[in-house]
Scaffold this motif. Structure first.
Motif, short mmCIF file in Angstrom:
data_model
loop_
_atom_site.label_atom_id
_atom_site.label_comp_id
_atom_site.label_asym_id
_atom_site.label_seq_id
_atom_site.Cartn_x
_atom_site.Cartn_y
_atom_site.Cartn_z
N ASN A 1 -49.02 15.12 -25.75
CA ASN A 1 -48.50 13.79 -25.41
C ASN A 1 -47.00 13.69 -25.72
OD1 ASN A 1 -48.52 11.22 -24.43
ND2 ASN A 1 -49.47 10.29 -26.26
N ARG A 2 -46.23 14.65 -25.17
CA ARG A 2 -44.79 14.64 -25.37
C ARG A 2 -44.12 13.72 -24.35
NH1 ARG A 2 -45.72 20.29 -26.63
NH2 ARG A 2 -45.63 20.76 -24.40
N PRO A 3 -42.86 13.37 -24.59
CA PRO A 3 -42.17 12.49 -23.62
C PRO A 3 -42.00 13.12 -22.25
CG PRO A 3 -41.07 12.45 -25.75
CD PRO A 3 -42.11 13.53 -25.84
N THR A 4 -41.89 14.45 -22.22
CA THR A 4 -41.71 15.16 -20.94
C THR A 4 -43.04 15.60 -20.36
OG1 THR A 4 -41.40 17.24 -22.15
CG2 THR A 4 -39.42 15.96 -21.61
N MET A 5 -44.11 14.94 -20.74
CA MET A 5 -45.43 15.38 -20.31
C MET A 5 -45.60 15.26 -18.80
SD MET A 5 -49.16 13.93 -21.46
CE MET A 5 -48.86 12.36 -20.62
N ASP A 6 -45.10 14.20 -18.20
CA ASP A 6 -45.28 14.00 -16.76
C ASP A 6 -44.62 15.11 -15.95
OD1 ASP A 6 -46.66 11.72 -17.34
OD2 ASP A 6 -44.92 10.40 -17.11
N GLU A 7 -43.43 15.47 -16.34
CA GLU A 7 -42.73 16.54 -15.62
C GLU A 7 -43.45 17.87 -15.78
OE1 GLU A 7 -38.31 18.66 -15.50
OE2 GLU A 7 -38.71 16.95 -16.82
N ALA A 8 -43.89 18.16 -16.99
CA ALA A 8 -44.61 19.41 -17.23
C ALA A 8 -45.94 19.45 -16.49
CB ALA A 8 -44.82 19.61 -18.73
N LEU A 9 -46.66 18.31 -16.49
CA LEU A 9 -47.93 18.28 -15.78
C LEU A 9 -47.74 18.43 -14.28
CD1 LEU A 9 -49.89 15.47 -17.67
CD2 LEU A 9 -50.26 17.94 -17.77
N PHE A 10 -46.70 17.84 -13.73
CA PHE A 10 -46.44 18.01 -12.30
C PHE A 10 -46.18 19.48 -11.96
CE2 PHE A 10 -43.28 18.46 -8.91
CZ PHE A 10 -43.97 17.90 -7.85
N SER A 11 -45.39 20.14 -12.80
CA SER A 11 -45.10 21.55 -12.56
C SER A 11 -46.37 22.39 -12.64
CB SER A 11 -44.06 22.05 -13.56
OG SER A 11 -43.86 23.45 -13.44
N LEU A 12 -47.20 22.13 -13.66
CA LEU A 12 -48.42 22.92 -13.83
C LEU A 12 -49.42 22.65 -12.71
CD1 LEU A 12 -48.87 22.61 -17.70
CD2 LEU A 12 -48.19 24.65 -16.43
N ASN A 13 -49.57 21.37 -12.32
CA ASN A 13 -50.51 21.05 -11.23
C ASN A 13 -50.05 21.64 -9.90
OD1 ASN A 13 -52.42 19.55 -12.70
ND2 ASN A 13 -51.07 17.76 -12.70
N PHE A 14 -48.76 21.62 -9.65
CA PHE A 14 -48.23 22.22 -8.43
C PHE A 14 -48.50 23.72 -8.41
CE2 PHE A 14 -44.99 24.14 -5.76
CZ PHE A 14 -45.00 23.33 -4.64
N THR A 15 -48.26 24.37 -9.54
CA THR A 15 -48.52 25.81 -9.64
C THR A 15 -50.01 26.11 -9.49
OG1 THR A 15 -46.64 25.98 -11.16
CG2 THR A 15 -48.13 27.86 -11.03
N LEU A 16 -50.85 25.26 -10.07
CA LEU A 16 -52.30 25.46 -9.96
C LEU A 16 -52.75 25.33 -8.50
CD1 LEU A 16 -55.01 25.84 -11.40
CD2 LEU A 16 -55.12 23.36 -11.68
N ASP A 17 -52.24 24.34 -7.78
CA ASP A 17 -52.60 24.19 -6.37
C ASP A 17 -52.09 25.36 -5.54
OD1 ASP A 17 -53.83 21.83 -6.96
OD2 ASP A 17 -52.15 20.56 -6.34
N TYR A 18 -50.91 25.83 -5.86
CA TYR A 18 -50.35 26.97 -5.13
C TYR A 18 -51.21 28.22 -5.32
CZ TYR A 18 -47.24 30.91 -4.17
OH TYR A 18 -46.71 32.09 -3.73
N LEU A 19 -51.60 28.48 -6.57
CA LEU A 19 -52.44 29.66 -6.83
C LEU A 19 -53.82 29.50 -6.21
CD1 LEU A 19 -51.52 30.47 -10.54
CD2 LEU A 19 -50.74 31.61 -8.48
#
Length: 642
Positions: A371-389
């Protein structure tokens, strides 16, 4: 390699005959007399009977296995070589003095026993085993590398002394021993060039050694052939390593790590692992973002970067195998024939995808928990990478399934097995399920072009699936169901083409080619359906007519029944001829005595010919009287004609 004729006959597989009085190159100098030739032959036989036969590779390998190298204990093997040299020297009374050291050099004149040759071999092996021992220790103590190079040069020098000791005239050993010693010497020289990073000379020496062992494996026994084969595999591993280090190989580092497991390659694995790790670290700095569907997303996690690099390496190896298969066949890469090696490559790729997806899922869970302040940005990056894979894994799965469809279709054409058609339908069901999952990827929900492209592919594969379902009904003679399915194929293909036209930027060449192949199959199956349906109807009608018709009205030849399709089966079975042979006789007009202008208008009633050939009795009597009168008249006026 020695240039004498027996050696060259083994290497070049061509026998060469050299007479007495020839030099080393085989050039004839003089023709000796018959007595001199006999004496020289007896002398050659005596020399050949005294020559030694030392199987160097077998001898050295057996000593290594029994004294430490089975467990990679090079120090134990080095001590064994030292003790063995001392025992042989004492047994042959060839020591270097008792109280004072006086070195005795091994010469060709001093060699009277096979064990003299063993001394030089074990001296070479002792230096080589010391080099291998220091090489293992140099991983922890860098200073040992200087001593290591010295021991390897000593081993190569001793190998050269062994080769020079045996000479090139064949007076000490036979031709096979000379070849084995030559390969042994070249092998040691190749190791020296490899340690000096002189990759070009090392490749030349390794290839020469491999050539000699290949030729020797062709003339040895079956028990020794496995030993030579194992040695060639070790040399191939060294050749791949040198080729890669020189920069000429397209193979990956992981393929080099999957070597033959020899002693040399085991020691190189640590170095190769270090090189591969450094390479991945350098590439991970460049792999900072993913670009997919005109969208770019940064990769912030180093763990995800490493997994992506591993996937890229495995996919490069898989693509290389697919390319090599497409070069050997006329098929495209997408439908290359499956084999065990290719299936293993696909499994490795899918395993890497699974590891990466699991790692990303764990990263997402940890980010949500932190629950860090940059959580939204990190989650977007991880979800995008997950969808790509997920998309890439589904695409690879569809590619593999299409290859399985291609193999099953080829087997169906060859054997006609109905089970293969059912397998093809099942494979297409798997593809449609993968496309359904692909359409549900969250990142592509708002991408209209992507959605139309996936929808068009689903329609295209549904049409291809209907083709094989229709063929199943056609094989079972359910023509109405087959005709309805073929109409459905045409409709689905038309809809797929319409979807592809709306998203032409996303359509691939393989999609258009697959749709075109489906349409070609549709035309062929429709022609086959019409033919079989007509044959079935005509055969039933012809059967009813044949029952009502007499036996004499049955068709006799195909030439007389060209419009009757029912006789085709009888022609194929061989119960009906194509034409009548020999043909029936036809009556023709005989050569007239006078020119008769009305002869061409006379009809010949062939059917009543036999009846008219036998007239009634009354007619025959009248004919006799008329014949007598006509004869008398002819005699009366016979003088006029003359």
């Amino acid at each position: 390699i020695c240039s004498r004729s027996p050696l060259w006959s083994i290497m070049a597989e061509a026998p060469v005959v050299i007479t007495e009085g020839s030099d080393a190159g085989g050039e004839h100098i003089g023709a000796p007399s018959e007595a001199v030739a006999d004496s020289s032959e007896r002398k050659d036989d005596d020399v050949k009977s005294k020559r030694f036969n030392v199987k160097v590779l077998e001898f050295v390998t057996e000593a290594q296995r029994q004294h430490g190298l089975r467990h990679d204990d090079y120090e134990r093997y080095r001590r064994y070589c030292t003790r063995r040299i001392q025992r042989i020297r004492r047994a042959l009374k060839f020591t270097n003095g008792k109280k004072t050291f006086k070195k005795r050099t091994m010469t060709a004149e001093a060699v009277t026993d096979e064990r003299h040759i063993h001394i030089v071999i074990f001296e070479t092996e002792r230096a080589w085993s010391y080099y291998m021992q220091l090489k293992v220790e140099s991983e922890e103590v860098e200073r040992r590398r200087y001593h290591m190079f010295g021991r390897l040069r000593k081993a190569a020098q001793k190998a050269v002394e062994l080769r020079e000791l045996l000479g090139k005239d064949g007076s000490l050993v036979d031709e096979r021993t000379e070849l084995e010693v030559a390969a042994y010497c070249v092998w040691m020289n190749a190791l020296v060039c490899r340690e000096k990073h002189n990759w070009g000379d090392a490749l030349v020496s390794f290839n020469n050694a491999k050539l000699i062992y290949e030729r020797l494996s062709g003339v040895c026994s079956e028990m020794s052939k496995a030993l030579y084969t194992k040695k060639k595999e070790d040399i191939d591993a060294q050749i791949r390593y040198c080729t890669f280090m020189r920069g000429d190989s397209e193979a990956g580092l992981e393929e080099l790590l999957q070597g033959t497991g020899s002693q040399e390659m085991e020691l190189l694995k640590h170095k190769l692992s270090t090189i591969m790790h450094d390479k991945q670290q350098a590439e991970s700095e460049n792999l900072s973002a993913i670009t997919w569907r005109d969208r770019s997303c940064p990769i912030q996690s180093p763990v995800v970067q490493m997994h992506l690099l591993k996937i890229r390496s495995k996919e490069a190896s898989l693509d290389q195998q697919l390319t090599s298969l497409s070069h050997n066949t006329t098929e495209t890469v997408a439908v290359a024939s499956m084999n065990d090696k290719l299936m293993e490559a696909y499994d490795d790729v899918f395993g890497r995808y699974g590891d990466a997806i699991s790692a990303i899922t764990d990263e997402i869970a940890s980010e949500k928990k932190a629950n860090r302040p940059t959580m939204d940005e990190a989650l977007f990056s991880l979800n995008f990478t997950l969808d790509y894979l997920s998309y890439q894994r589904l695409e690879r799965t569809i590619t593999r399934t299409l290859a399985m469809v291609h193999d099953a279709a080829a087997m169906l054409e060859t054997t006609g097995d109905i089970a293969k058609a059912n397998d093809i339908v099942r494979f297409y069901d798997m593809i449609l399920q993968n496309l359904t999952t692909m359409a549900e990827i969250e990142t592509t929900k708002d991408d209209e072009g992507y959605s139309k492209w996936v929808a068009g592919r689903k329609l295209a594969y549904r049409s291809a699936r209907c083709v094989y379902v229709a063929r199943t009904h056609l094989r079972d003679k359910r023509f109405r169901e087959a005709a309805a399915l073929l109409d459905r194929v045409e409709e689905l293909a038309r809809l797929a083409q319409a979807e592809f036209n709306e998203c032409s930027a996303d359509v691939r060449e393989s999609d258009i080619k697959g749709l075109r192949q489906t349409q070609e199959k549709l035309r062929g199956d429709r022609c086959l359906l019409h033919a079989k349906s007509f044959m079935k109807q005509h055969s039933s009608t012809a059967g009813a007519v044949s029952v009502a018709s007499p036996e004499g009205d049955a068709p006799t030849t195909l030439f007389d029944n060209m419009d009757d399709y029912s006789v085709g089966k009888r022609v194929a079975e061989g119960s009906m001829d194509l034409v009548q042979y020999p043909p029936d006789f036809l009556p023709v007009a005989a050569k007239p005595l006078f020119f008769d202008l009305a002869g061409g208008y006379i009809g010949f009633d062939v059917d009543t010919l036999e009846a008219r050939a036998q007239p009634p009795v009354e007619a025959s009597r009248i004919g006799a009287v008329g014949g007598a009168v006509s004869g008398a008249l002819k005699g009366l006026f016979s003088g006029w004609g003359s």
